[in-house]
Structures are given as structure tokens and as C-alpha cells.
Enzyme design. Structure first.
Site, PDB file in Angstrom:
ATOM      1  N   CYS A 159       0.834  -1.206   0.000  1.00 45.47           N
ATOM      2  CA  CYS A 159       0.000   0.000   0.000  1.00 45.47           C
ATOM      3  C   CYS A 159       0.864   1.250   0.000  1.00 45.47           C
ATOM      4  O   CYS A 159       0.555   2.238  -0.680  1.00 45.47           O
ATOM      5  CB  CYS A 159      -0.951  -0.007   1.194  1.00 45.47           C
TER       6      CYS A 159
ATOM      7  N   ARG B  59       4.346   3.458  13.114  1.00 42.32           N
ATOM      8  CA  ARG B  59       3.001   2.921  13.299  1.00 42.32           C
ATOM      9  C   ARG B  59       2.304   3.746  14.381  1.00 42.32           C
ATOM     10  O   ARG B  59       2.842   3.932  15.474  1.00 42.32           O
ATOM     11  CB  ARG B  59       3.058   1.442  13.695  1.00 42.32           C
TER      12      ARG B  59
END
Length: 336
Positions: free
Chosen positions: A152, A234
């Protein structure tokens, strides 16, 4: 041309969102799903209800041992070994491999034994040809039986990098992706032998992580091989991520010309893949966005004529899944 019939192996986040996108795009028809860990009843439930993308706006039923969505019957298999899945009984010529497990040519090619003509891996691959729609899909050769849709993040970065490199030249660059939580992370601190930081609780931390997305751009755009690398943070959000690309340009320019080049690409050759906005946006504004990459013109900054930071958003689930659908449809068209 007949709509290509497709099987999905692995009904996790990407498998389910690919199916939703297939039903919207109507360029491929999903006729079979395989997942050894999800029975039919649970499969219907997981597809119908989604904490991120909302309840499915259509009918979800179970009839005669099949998953029936908006009247379309889908065969369901529960095989652990890809070689044991009888794709041919469902008429599936193409298989989307979305388990995250079978990501090499050797392991993914097991689907060919069940009757599939081609396998499209919804993850980066060490040895399968990688394609990013809008960037290098024209290099696809129909003789290739196992291909990868890359990651992605690569799908977000590559269109942006291509426009900048084609127009101004990139001498070198660093990428950071501020990336939403994914299923591989832990809800609370837990064991993660290979990545100690990755084992920390996802909802409580900003977690530095590695990513091969920037280096992978070099496989998709050979002119950039060895010129880009990057890392990830993250963060505790459920979906939508953002790329920060900081590059040294070969050709001096100004930020207005950079914006103009990206805007032109978003309205021309990369329409539908690369987006452009000057609005004061935040991450949730892109949940469900079909683009691979949406350039945030008002977020970027320039230090000097050859040094610039560019920002581009992406729905790492939805936008990526739409490109998986697009790549399957593209390769199927080349077969005919």
C-alpha cells in the site's frame, strides 16, 4: 469482453475490502473465497459489519453452502494448502492471494494447480514481478503467471515519485510513512521476537518500524533504484496513512511548479490513481478514498530550489484494494 472471474485466498482485511471494491467497481467478478480459519457463517458476519468502513450497504445471505452478496453466489472453500483449492470448479481464472503468507512465486504458484491462470499477490514479493497501477503496469507480460501488487505504501509513493522524477529529477530521497495500525500488531504488549518494538501495544504507542516500500519503488521505477529508502511510524489510528517524501532534486524549481506538475498528472495520465488537494485535510477525510495517493499541496514545504518535502495521503486498506481489483482487470484484458 467478459468480466474476469476471480477467487480470493484469505478473507482478512484486504480480502474483504477487495471484495467490497470488486462489487463497486464491477470490473471483476468474485466467484470463490478460500479461508481455512473462517467458516461460512462467520465469513458473512465479517463481511457485513466493518468497524472502519461501516456496514455493507447491500444484502449478505447464506444459501446452499454459498455466500450470497447482492444476489451473487460465491463458492466458499476452507483449504489450508493453496494446491488443494479447486478454483476451476468455480470458474475462477484469476486468484488474489491475500493471506500475506504465500508471497513468493513458488508458494503462490500452488494456486495454478487448482485451475487458476494467474495469481496476483496483494503484498510485496521477493521474486515476483511487481506492478503499481498508474506507474508501470504497461510493462506487464501475459506470460507472467504470478505477479505482485506491491505494498500500500509503495502504491502511494511510486506515483508521486514518478511525477517528480520525470519532471525535475530525483538525486536521492528519504521517505517516512506515518502508518495506521494493521492486523499484525498487538493490542497490548506481547512477544514479537523479530521486532521487539512491534510487540508493544498498538493503541498506546507511536512505534518506529522498518519498511521496504521506498526501496521497492526502485523495482517499479528502475531510474530510482538505489536513490530512495525509508522507514515507518506505526500510529494508533485504525486506517489511513500518510507519506512524507523528502528529496534532493536534480533540477532547481519552486513549490508552485511542483504543485502544478502533480496537479496536471492527477487530472491527466494518473487520474484516479493520484489525487490532489489544497484543503486543510486530516486523515479521516480519506477513509474510503479510491486513490492510491492524494497529494496534500498545503502540507509540503520547500527549503531550497533543490530540497523539498512532499506529503501524500492514502487509505492503506481501501485505496490499495481498489488497485488490486484494477490490476486483475488490467491483466485479464491483456489475456484477451
Amino acid at each position: 469482453m467478459a468480466i474476469p472471474k476471480v477467487g480470493i485466498n484469505g478473507f482478512g482485511r484486504i480480502g474483504r475490502i477487495v471484495l467490497r471494491n470488486a462489487l463497486v467497481a464491477k470490473t471483476i467478478q468474485v466467484v470463490a473465497i478460500n479461508d481455512p480459519f473462517i467458516d461460512l457463517e462467520y465469513m458473512a458476519y465479517m463481511f457485513k459489519y466493518d468497524s472502519t468502513h461501516g456496514r455493507f450497504d447491500g444484502s449478505v445471505e447464506i444459501k446452499d453452502g454459498k455466500l450470497v452478496i447482492d444476489g451473487n453466489a460465491i463458492d466458499v472453500h476452507n483449504e489450508r494448502d493453496p494446491a488443494d483449492i479447486k478454483w476451476s470448479t468455480s470458474g475462477a481464472d484469476y486468484v488474489i492471494e491475500s493471506t500475506g503468507v504465500f508471497t513468493t512465486q513458488e508458494t503462490a504458484s500452488a494456486h495454478l494447480k487448482g485451475g487458476a491462470k494467474r495469481v496476483i499477490i496483494s503484498a510485496p514479493s521477493k521474486d515476483a514481478p511487481m506492478y503499481v497501477v498508474g506507474v508501470n503496469e504497461e510493462k506487464f507480460n501475459p506470460s507472467e503467471k504470478v505477479i505482485s501488487n506491491a505494498s500500500c505504501t509503495t502504491n502511494c509513493l511510486a506515483p508521486l515519485a514518478k511525477v517528480i522524477n520525470d519532471t525535475f529529477g530525483i538525486e536521492e530521497g528519504l521517505m517516512t510513512t506515518v502508518h495506521a495500525t494493521t492486523a499484525t500488531q498487538k493490542t497490548v504488549d506481547g512477544p514479537s521476537k523479530k521486532d521487539w518494538r512491534g510487540g508493544r501495544g498498538a493503541s498506546a504507542n507511536i512505534i518506529p518500524s522498518s519498511t521496504g516500500a521506498a526501496k521497492a519503488v526502485g523495482k517499479v521505477i528502475p531510474a530510482l533504484n538505489g536513490k530512495l529508502t525509508g522507514m515507518a511510524f506505526r500510529v494508533p489510528t485504525p486506517d489511513v496513512s500518510v507519506v512524507d517524501l523528502t528529496v534532493k532534486l536534480a533540477k532547481p524549481t519552486n513549490y508552485e511548479d511542483i504543485k502544478a506538475a502533480i496537479k496536471a498528472a492527477s487530472e491527466g495520465p494518473m487520474k484516479g490513481v493520484l489525487g490532489y488537494t489544497e484543503d486543510a485535510v486530516v486523515s479521516t477525510d480519506f477513509c474510503g478514498d479510491n486513490h492510491s495517493s492524494i497529494f496534500d499541496a498545503s502540507a509540503g514545504i520547500q527549503l531550497s530550489p533543490q530540497f523539498v518535502k512532499l506529503v501524500s495521503w492514502y487509505d492503506n486498506e481501501w485505496g490499495y484494494s481498489r488497485r488490486v481489483v484494477d490490476l486483475v482487470a488490467y491483466t485479464a484484458a491483456k489475456d484477451n
